[in-house]
Design a protein around this motif. Structure first.
Motif, PDB file in Angstrom:
ATOM      1  N   LEU A 112       0.881  -1.174   0.000  1.00 16.05           N
ATOM      2  CA  LEU A 112       0.000   0.000   0.000  1.00 16.05           C
ATOM      3  C   LEU A 112       0.916   1.220   0.000  1.00 16.05           C
ATOM      4  N   CYS A 113       1.031   1.864  -1.173  1.00 18.94           N
ATOM      5  CA  CYS A 113       1.966   2.991  -1.282  1.00 18.94           C
ATOM      6  C   CYS A 113       1.445   4.189  -0.521  1.00 18.94           C
ATOM      7  N   CYS A 114       0.180   4.469  -0.710  1.00 20.86           N
ATOM      8  CA  CYS A 114      -0.335   5.725  -0.185  1.00 20.86           C
ATOM      9  C   CYS A 114      -1.821   5.568   0.072  1.00 20.86           C
ATOM     10  N   LEU A 115      -2.273   6.145   1.144  1.00 22.80           N
ATOM     11  CA  LEU A 115      -3.708   6.155   1.436  1.00 22.80           C
ATOM     12  C   LEU A 115      -4.057   7.606   1.701  1.00 22.80           C
ATOM     13  N   SER A 116      -4.760   8.216   0.754  1.00 24.37           N
ATOM     14  CA  SER A 116      -5.064   9.627   0.936  1.00 24.37           C
ATOM     15  C   SER A 116      -6.566   9.838   1.062  1.00 24.37           C
ATOM     16  N   GLY A 117      -6.908  10.824   1.839  1.00 23.09           N
ATOM     17  CA  GLY A 117      -8.310  11.180   2.010  1.00 23.09           C
ATOM     18  C   GLY A 117      -8.614  12.438   1.229  1.00 23.09           C
ATOM     19  N   ALA A 139      -8.553   7.051  -0.931  1.00 23.36           N
ATOM     20  CA  ALA A 139      -7.940   6.523  -2.155  1.00 23.36           C
ATOM     21  C   ALA A 139      -6.718   5.704  -1.776  1.00 23.36           C
ATOM     22  N   ASP A 141      -3.584   3.746  -3.022  1.00 28.18           N
ATOM     23  CA  ASP A 141      -2.696   3.506  -4.158  1.00 28.18           C
ATOM     24  C   ASP A 141      -1.894   2.251  -3.887  1.00 28.18           C
ATOM     25  N   HIS A 143       0.459  -1.201  -5.141  1.00 27.98           N
ATOM     26  CA  HIS A 143       1.525  -1.585  -6.064  1.00 27.98           C
ATOM     27  C   HIS A 143       1.878  -3.043  -5.814  1.00 27.98           C
ATOM     28  N   ARG A 152      -5.480   2.091  -8.260  1.00 29.40           N
ATOM     29  CA  ARG A 152      -6.067   2.967  -7.241  1.00 29.40           C
ATOM     30  C   ARG A 152      -7.443   2.436  -6.898  1.00 29.40           C
ATOM     31  N   VAL A 173       0.854  -0.849   7.312  1.00 29.37           N
ATOM     32  CA  VAL A 173       1.068   0.592   7.275  1.00 29.37           C
ATOM     33  C   VAL A 173      -0.249   1.353   7.280  1.00 29.37           C
ATOM     34  N   PHE A 176      -1.315   3.702  10.369  1.00 27.27           N
ATOM     35  CA  PHE A 176      -0.916   5.107  10.491  1.00 27.27           C
ATOM     36  C   PHE A 176      -1.654   5.985   9.497  1.00 27.27           C
ATOM     37  N   PHE A 177      -1.778   5.511   8.282  1.00 25.63           N
ATOM     38  CA  PHE A 177      -2.483   6.303   7.266  1.00 25.63           C
ATOM     39  C   PHE A 177      -3.920   6.572   7.712  1.00 25.63           C
TER      40      PHE A 177
END
Lengths: 237, 394
Positions: A112-117, A139, A141, A143, A152, A173, A176-177
């Motif tokens: 999980l590269c990124c978790l954005s709100g 969202a 992201d 990989h 995504r 991870v 934390f996100f």
């Protein structure tokens, strides 16, 4: 340090160092201890870019979506005007879809590269998906190291009751996100073992990245607003 | 330090002002004697709401703020942001920018130089945390030479604001190429000295070998990136595997952890992460030399590779009306993947800027990794992860 006593370890490793040292042509090998840099510049250099080490087959977005839809018929594909594509799922499916994406051998999204709100409140209608007008979006992201493809995943949480199941047990991870999104956007993640504010103080009021956030005029008895200052000059007031 | 006694356990508050936490990080550590039972990282002391600021600034105005996201490698932070915006602009034919080739080379050259100087800080402070002061001074003195070059070209030593959407702010200063070459030569020698001084030092090695072992599976699950991920044996580097800019044109190896410490060492221990950083410096030197060999000469035009005072006319036009939509751009920074998730609503302000940084996710593994370690090993762990706190708190 951890196992065995320190007195024994030092002479042992000294013997090993003498035995294992690769002797290069540089002046650095003067018989003292030699480390990993020894002979680095004189050694062979692999022809790089040595290619992606991923062994599997990268799938296109459509192929990934087809796989997901077989298993979860309610999942839908979304896209932005600039061509960005994603798979949209409802909150109650989120955990099962995440688990599937990671576990399915042909997808194998282990990272999980990124978790954005994202708060959709002020976005122009052209980017929105159908009736979703003011949702809070998570969202993900993803990989895959094995196959090299990316995806995504978007979970649309209703603004009045933003609850999305935690995927912490799928990707560590995410813990934390999710705390960050809980803090800044106010999405609640049941299943997260430690859902507290992470960046702002624990007694902060409101969720700063929401588009209807009202700047506090004071915090802890300290005036934040200076004389004559207004907080309504930005593009999203 | 605050002490709180509860049964046989003592809860310690390590930080926020602790010399070994590399900034204002607080660790809530529950200990049983010397052994740690539980650890909760507590951050946010340096939260400047950079993401919120990003929503209220025009696209190009945000560049100086990316400097402050990670001030140890500002060039790389700049690089990630401008590449992310350029990726967004490239999704539409009307706004797509042609970036001058020389500017691309300068970006990579400076990104790699900044990677070296960032690793110098990382390696130096890791050794200092282990009680060795001389290597720290040696590493930081090399960093000064790199800062000198940055200062001559862009006028700043720490927060550069050098790259801009569409190019770089100004060309290399006169004679920079020879200066960089001779600096790299000295750096290479200094690295060999540094290595001789500390890498094989038995005390240093015994201090790091077999401590805080991160398995490859955990490293991937907990989102470790960059040298920390490669230290666990995962062979992945965005510069090679998802190349951006001109990285496809260069030859370099990707150092991966191999239980370098010998018999006492395990794959993914602190020593592996240290060695991966050390070798990455050498790889960056290689890339810098290739950049200098391949770089096209300056065209002699005053405003090549940029036009105007800090941003080209074409870029100004594009940024006034960028494509509506979103991109996620991943960039290999010294502390691993820095990702920018940008949402654009077609106006001259970004709608949402999400910054994903390597140190933030590196802290997420602490709760799982630290229990069972000695208190002193936490210091080794923080040093080997090379955590920079402004990047965590943003």
């Amino acid at each position: 340090m951890k196992d065995g006593s320190g007195e024994k370890m030092i002479p042992d490793s000294r013997i090993r160092l003498a035995r294992n040292s690769r002797r290069g042509k540089d002046e650095i090998t003067d018989g003292v201890a030699v480390g990993p840099v020894d002979g680095y510049f004189s050694g062979p250099m692999s022809p790089v870019p040595s290619g992606n080490p991923s062994s599997g087959k990268a799938l296109s977005f459509d192929a990934i979506f087809a796989k997901v839809q077989v298993r979860f018929p309610s999942a839908s594909a979304g896209s932005a005007p600039n061509g960005a594509q994603w798979i949209a799922v409802q909150p109650h499916d989120a955990f099962a879809v995440a688990d599937f994406l990671k576990g399915e051998p042909e997808l194998s999204f282990r990272s999980l590269c990124c978790l954005s709100g994202i708060d959709l409140l002020k976005l122009p209608p052209s980017e929105k998906d159908g009736p979703l007008r003011d949702d809070l979006v998570c969202a993900y992201d993803l990989h895959s190291f094995e196959h090299g493809h990316e995806l995504r995943l978007k979970v649309f949480a209703p603004r009045l009751d933003p609850v999305v199941p935690s995927v912490e047990s799928v990707w560590g991870v995410a813990g934390f996100f999710e705390r960050e999104i809980f803090d800044l956007l106010g999405v609640v993640f049941p299943g997260n073992h430690d859902l507290r504010r992470i960046l702002t103080p624990q007694d902060w009021v409101g969720h700063p990245l929401r588009k209807d956030y009202v700047y506090p005029e004071s915090y802890g008895g300290v005036e934040l607003k200076r004389e004559g200052q207004t907080f309504d000059s930005g593009p999203y007031k | 330090m605050n002490l709180e006694r509860e049964g046989d356990y003592i809860t310690l508050s390590m930080g926020p002002h602790h010399p070994a936490t590399h900034g204002v990080l607080r660790l809530e550590v529950t200990t049983d004697g010397e052994v740690v039972k539980a650890c909760k990282p507590d951050m946010g002391y340096l939260h400047r709401s950079i993401e919120k600021i990003g929503e209220n600034l025009e696209w190009y105005q945000f560049v100086p703020y990316t400097d402050r996201v990670d001030y140890v490698c500002s060039m790389n932070s700049n690089h990630a942001w401008v590449c992310a915006v350029e990726k967004l602009l490239a999704t539409s034919e009307e706004t797509k920018l042609a970036i001058p080739e020389r500017a691309e080379y300068i970006r990579i050259l400076f990104a790699e130089l900044n990677r070296i100087s960032s690793h110098m800080v990382g390696l130096g402070s890791a050794t200092m945390d282990m009680g060795a002061f001389t290597p720290f001074l040696q590493a930081l003195s090399q960093r000064e030479f790199i800062n000198d070059i940055f200062e001559k070209t862009c006028g700043a030593r720490l927060t550069y604001n050098y790259m801009c959407v569409g190019g770089v702010v100004r060309d290399l200063h006169a004679g920079a190429e020879e200066e960089i070459r001779s600096m790299l030569k000295g750096l290479e020698k200094a690295m060999i000295d540094f290595n001789k001084l500390i890498s094989s030092n038995n005390i240093f090695k015994a201090r790091l070998a077999g401590v805080a072992i991160v398995s490859a599976e955990d490293a991937i699950s907990y989102g470790l990136v960059g040298p920390n991920l490669r230290g666990s044996g995962v062979d992945f580097d965005l510069r090679r595997d998802k190349p951006y800019g001109l990285y496809e044109r260069f030859q370099f190896d990707v150092p991966v952890g191999k239980a370098y410490a010998g018999v006492d060492g395990r794959l993914g221990d602190c020593y592996d992460r240290y060695v991966v950083r050390l070798l990455e410096v050498l790889e960056s030197i290689r890339i810098c030399r290739q950049v200098l060999d391949q770089m096209p000469p300056t065209s002699g035009v005053e405003d090549d590779p940029v036009g105007g005072w800090c941003i080209t006319k074409a870029a100004q036009r594009s940024l006034r009306k960028p494509p509506v939509g979103e991109v996620y751009f991943r960039c290999e920074n010294p502390r691993g993947e820095t990702g920018y998730h940008i949402v654009s609503d077609g106006t001259k302000f970004p709608y949402r800027v999400k910054i994903r940084t390597g140190s933030f996710t590196a802290l997420s593994i602490f709760e799982k990794l630290v229990p069972g370690l000695m208190i002193a090993d936490i210091v080794a762990l923080i040093g080997s992860f090379d955590i920079v706190l402004p990047e965590v708190d943003r």
